[in-house]
Design a protein around this motif. Sequence first.
Motif, short mmCIF file in Angstrom:
data_model
loop_
_atom_site.label_atom_id
_atom_site.label_comp_id
_atom_site.label_asym_id
_atom_site.label_seq_id
_atom_site.Cartn_x
_atom_site.Cartn_y
_atom_site.Cartn_z
N ASN A 129 7.63 -7.25 12.90
CA ASN A 129 7.41 -7.19 11.46
C ASN A 129 7.05 -5.80 10.95
O ASN A 129 6.29 -5.07 11.60
N VAL A 130 7.56 -5.51 9.76
CA VAL A 130 7.15 -4.36 8.98
C VAL A 130 6.91 -4.87 7.56
O VAL A 130 7.79 -5.52 6.98
N LEU A 131 5.72 -4.60 7.03
CA LEU A 131 5.39 -5.03 5.67
C LEU A 131 5.34 -3.81 4.76
O LEU A 131 4.78 -2.77 5.14
N ALA A 132 5.93 -3.93 3.58
CA ALA A 132 5.99 -2.79 2.66
C ALA A 132 5.77 -3.26 1.23
O ALA A 132 6.21 -4.35 0.85
N GLY A 133 5.09 -2.45 0.45
CA GLY A 133 4.85 -2.79 -0.94
C GLY A 133 4.06 -1.71 -1.65
O GLY A 133 3.81 -0.63 -1.11
N MET A 134 3.63 -2.03 -2.87
CA MET A 134 2.83 -1.10 -3.67
C MET A 134 1.37 -1.52 -3.62
O MET A 134 1.06 -2.70 -3.75
N ASP A 135 0.48 -0.55 -3.43
CA ASP A 135 -0.94 -0.88 -3.42
C ASP A 135 -1.50 -0.89 -4.84
O ASP A 135 -0.77 -0.68 -5.82
N ALA A 136 -2.80 -1.12 -4.98
CA ALA A 136 -3.41 -1.25 -6.29
C ALA A 136 -3.34 0.04 -7.11
O ALA A 136 -3.36 0.01 -8.34
N ALA A 137 -3.22 1.17 -6.42
CA ALA A 137 -3.14 2.46 -7.10
C ALA A 137 -1.70 2.84 -7.46
O ALA A 137 -1.47 3.92 -8.01
N GLY A 138 -0.75 1.98 -7.15
CA GLY A 138 0.65 2.28 -7.45
C GLY A 138 1.31 3.20 -6.44
O GLY A 138 2.35 3.81 -6.73
N VAL A 139 0.73 3.29 -5.24
CA VAL A 139 1.28 4.13 -4.17
C VAL A 139 1.98 3.25 -3.15
O VAL A 139 1.51 2.15 -2.84
N GLY A 140 3.10 3.73 -2.64
CA GLY A 140 3.83 2.98 -1.63
C GLY A 140 3.03 2.81 -0.35
O GLY A 140 2.33 3.73 0.08
N ALA A 141 3.12 1.63 0.26
CA ALA A 141 2.38 1.34 1.49
C ALA A 141 3.30 0.67 2.50
O ALA A 141 4.06 -0.24 2.14
N VAL A 142 3.23 1.10 3.75
CA VAL A 142 3.99 0.49 4.85
C VAL A 142 3.00 0.14 5.96
O VAL A 142 2.15 0.94 6.33
N TYR A 143 3.13 -1.09 6.47
CA TYR A 143 2.25 -1.57 7.54
C TYR A 143 3.09 -1.94 8.75
O TYR A 143 4.07 -2.67 8.63
N SER A 144 2.66 -1.45 9.90
CA SER A 144 3.36 -1.70 11.16
C SER A 144 2.52 -2.65 12.02
O SER A 144 1.31 -2.49 12.11
N TYR A 145 3.19 -3.63 12.68
CA TYR A 145 2.49 -4.69 13.41
C TYR A 145 2.97 -4.79 14.86
O TYR A 145 4.12 -4.49 15.16
N ASP A 146 2.06 -5.28 15.72
CA ASP A 146 2.50 -5.74 17.02
C ASP A 146 2.64 -7.26 16.97
O ASP A 146 2.48 -7.88 15.91
N ALA A 147 2.92 -7.90 18.11
CA ALA A 147 3.25 -9.33 18.11
C ALA A 147 2.07 -10.22 17.74
O ALA A 147 2.26 -11.33 17.24
N ILE A 148 0.83 -9.76 17.96
CA ILE A 148 -0.32 -10.63 17.74
C ILE A 148 -1.24 -10.12 16.63
O ILE A 148 -2.42 -10.46 16.59
N GLY A 149 -0.71 -9.29 15.73
CA GLY A 149 -1.42 -9.01 14.51
C GLY A 149 -2.13 -7.68 14.38
O GLY A 149 -2.65 -7.38 13.31
N SER A 150 -2.21 -6.88 15.43
CA SER A 150 -2.78 -5.54 15.27
C SER A 150 -1.87 -4.73 14.36
O SER A 150 -0.66 -4.72 14.56
N PHE A 151 -2.46 -4.06 13.38
CA PHE A 151 -1.60 -3.35 12.42
C PHE A 151 -2.26 -2.07 11.94
O PHE A 151 -3.48 -1.88 12.08
N GLU A 152 -1.45 -1.19 11.38
CA GLU A 152 -1.94 0.03 10.78
C GLU A 152 -1.04 0.41 9.61
O GLU A 152 0.14 0.07 9.58
N ARG A 153 -1.63 1.09 8.64
CA ARG A 153 -0.85 1.60 7.52
C ARG A 153 -0.27 2.95 7.90
O ARG A 153 -0.98 3.84 8.38
N THR A 154 1.03 3.11 7.70
CA THR A 154 1.72 4.33 8.07
C THR A 154 2.62 4.77 6.92
O THR A 154 2.83 4.04 5.95
#
Length: 233
Positions: A129-154
């Motif tokens: 999974n890769v999750l992408a969207g706009m945050d509350a400040a209107g800035v683009g955000a991308v989140y990278s995941y492993d299989a069991i939920g560890s994630f980071e914003r990149t």
Amino acid sequence: MGTLMASTEASVEATSKPIEHRFSPYDFNGGTVAAVAGPDYVVVAADTRLSSGYEIKSRHVTKLHALTNQCILASAGCKTDVDQLRSVLDIRGKMYQHNHRKPMQTPSVAQMLSVTLYGKRFFPYYAFNVLAGMDAAGVGAVYSYDAIGSFERTGYSAAGSGQAYVIPFLDNVIGNRNRLEEKPVLAAQEVVELLKDAFLSAGERDIYTGDQVEIMVVTKDGIQTQTFALKAD
């Protein structure tokens, strides 16, 4: 005669032993997803090929799923697990909206996805999974995941069968790794063209990536979608 009897005894012994059957609940259906965040946009892309082994099952299966009007989930892997994961997230998102009278913000969706994946850690969703969207400040955000939920914003990420081909490309042209010149600020349309090049390159090397690349550009005004043809073989 002795040889025949020995052969018969060996056959009886072989057939009298328990026969081991193997079953896997998972199937790898391939595909590549990628996302790039910008100062006021995020671009998400995925190919539309669905494969199993050396067979192409479909050429028109989307790997992108809108969880809100400003948040996209991009998933490759096992199609049935991806569908189930989407269904669970949709239900939880609707529950949140009914309870709070507003859609979930992208950072909250990112946390919800992490918790959902971690809840299945003993029998994980076979989804990359890769999750992408706009945050509350209107800035683009991308989140990278492993299989069991560890994630980071990149700033960018990729997953799936073509990840090894797309990430080095993004490291070079988006991350500006090992370059002396200043990192450029790219417009959304420039990123779209770069992702087209990345998927064209991945499609040349990865048999599970091809047919079309579906691209979604997310801004504060909503989601725009376009497609681009890749190799069909």
